[in-house]
Design an enzyme around this catalytic site. Sequence first.
Site, PDB file in Angstrom:
ATOM      1  N   THR A  70     127.315  96.716  78.698  1.00 42.15           N
ATOM      2  CA  THR A  70     128.517  97.170  79.099  1.00 42.15           C
ATOM      3  C   THR A  70     128.366  98.451  77.794  1.00 42.15           C
ATOM      4  O   THR A  70     127.917  98.191  76.861  1.00 42.15           O
ATOM      5  CB  THR A  70     129.613  96.232  78.378  1.00 42.15           C
ATOM      6  OG1 THR A  70     129.363  95.101  79.445  1.00 42.15           O
ATOM      7  CG2 THR A  70     130.972  96.877  78.632  1.00 42.15           C
ATOM      8  N   SER A  71     129.287  99.490  78.403  1.00 41.84           N
ATOM      9  CA  SER A  71     129.468 100.535  77.494  1.00 41.84           C
ATOM     10  C   SER A  71     127.994 101.265  77.033  1.00 41.84           C
ATOM     11  O   SER A  71     127.569 101.633  77.665  1.00 41.84           O
ATOM     12  CB  SER A  71     130.494 100.064  76.145  1.00 41.84           C
ATOM     13  OG  SER A  71     130.910 101.121  75.671  1.00 41.84           O
TER      14      SER A  71
END
Length: 308
Positions: free
Chosen positions: A138-139
């Site tokens: 994520t991210s």
Amino acid sequence: MRWTSWALFATGVVSGASAVSLTRVTENFGPNPRNVGFYIYVPDNLAANPPILVNPHWCHGTAQLAYTGSQYATMASKYGFIAIYPDSPNTADKCWDVSSNDTLTHGAGGDSLGIVSMVRWTLNKYNGDPKRVFITGTSSGAMMTSTLIGAYPDVFAAGSAFAGVPFGCYAGNGYGVWSDACATGKITRTPAEWAAVVKAAYPGYNGWRPKMQIFHGTVDEVLNYTNFKEEVKEWNAVFGYSQTPTISTLNTPVNNWTKYVYGGNDWFEAYSAGGVTHDIRIQEALVLSWFDLACTTGDCFRWGKGGA
Ligand SMILES: *[C@@H]1O[C@H](CO)[C@@H](O)[C@H](O)[C@H]1NC(C)=O
Ligand SMILES: *[C@@H]1O[C@H](CO)[C@@H](O)[C@H](O)[C@H]1NC(C)=O
Ligand SMILES: *[C@@H]1O[C@H](CO)[C@@H](O)[C@H](O)[C@H]1NC(C)=O
């Protein structure tokens, strides 16, 4: 403001009832020019030729937080696969190096090469299945996912990226350089231009391309939603698909998320999460299914078996 997602994941479930835990590998595991930390979770009931799931953390995250912040270790125990949690050497903000020429080029160096060395060491030590190596994050972890899928298509079978950016969007002069232009959605290219960026990462490579799955919130305030559209352009162009989805399904897997399938062979899918910010909820069951990691016998998904 920039990195809010860590708090969400840091409060996640503590994984596993098993006695095994996250272990740091300190021996020499191969080229690791940036000194990326290597943490591994090897369950007791390891499969015969275990698949490998790599899960790079987010900015301000750590390997330990990634490990405790998802169900993947619990799933590894259940299905017998190995989970690798790399730890960023960037002490300033713990973001991954997704900017340097090295990290964006096959075999050149950077954080990406250190992670690939972890995969190779693990395949060798545990007799892992080289056709079943997967990566999700994520991210900043999503950015590293795209980086590895783009630069090491020969190592990974598939990727799944939550709230990331296209491969090469952060390209800059140096390691771990933050790109405001990319984050705010100012970097847009044609599909052909994006495909050229990916192909330049590994000149001459004509083998299979890993499957790709992406997720992005429509009101992401950290990595603008424009990046979702750019990723769609990029991966469709890499696979040679039309930019028009072949299937669109509303409210999947979450209410107000739309699933788009591209091409004709389930090789690329994109989820637009309506009304969702950067704090997008990961979907472990869906990711597990995309990688076919619940499959323990017989005809499991294997890289190079079909598709593009
Ligand atoms: C990275 O590549 C670009 C484009 O080829 C080049 O201009 C730049 O000098 C390189 N940077 C480093 C640190 O090698
Ligand atoms: C994303 O960028 C667009 C275009 O600049 C802008 O209109 C939009 O408000 C941005 N989204 C967020 C959540 O900041
Ligand atoms: C559903 O998604 C749309 C954008 O696709 C957004 O405008 C709307 O606010 C979302 N609804 C909710 C309840 O989040």
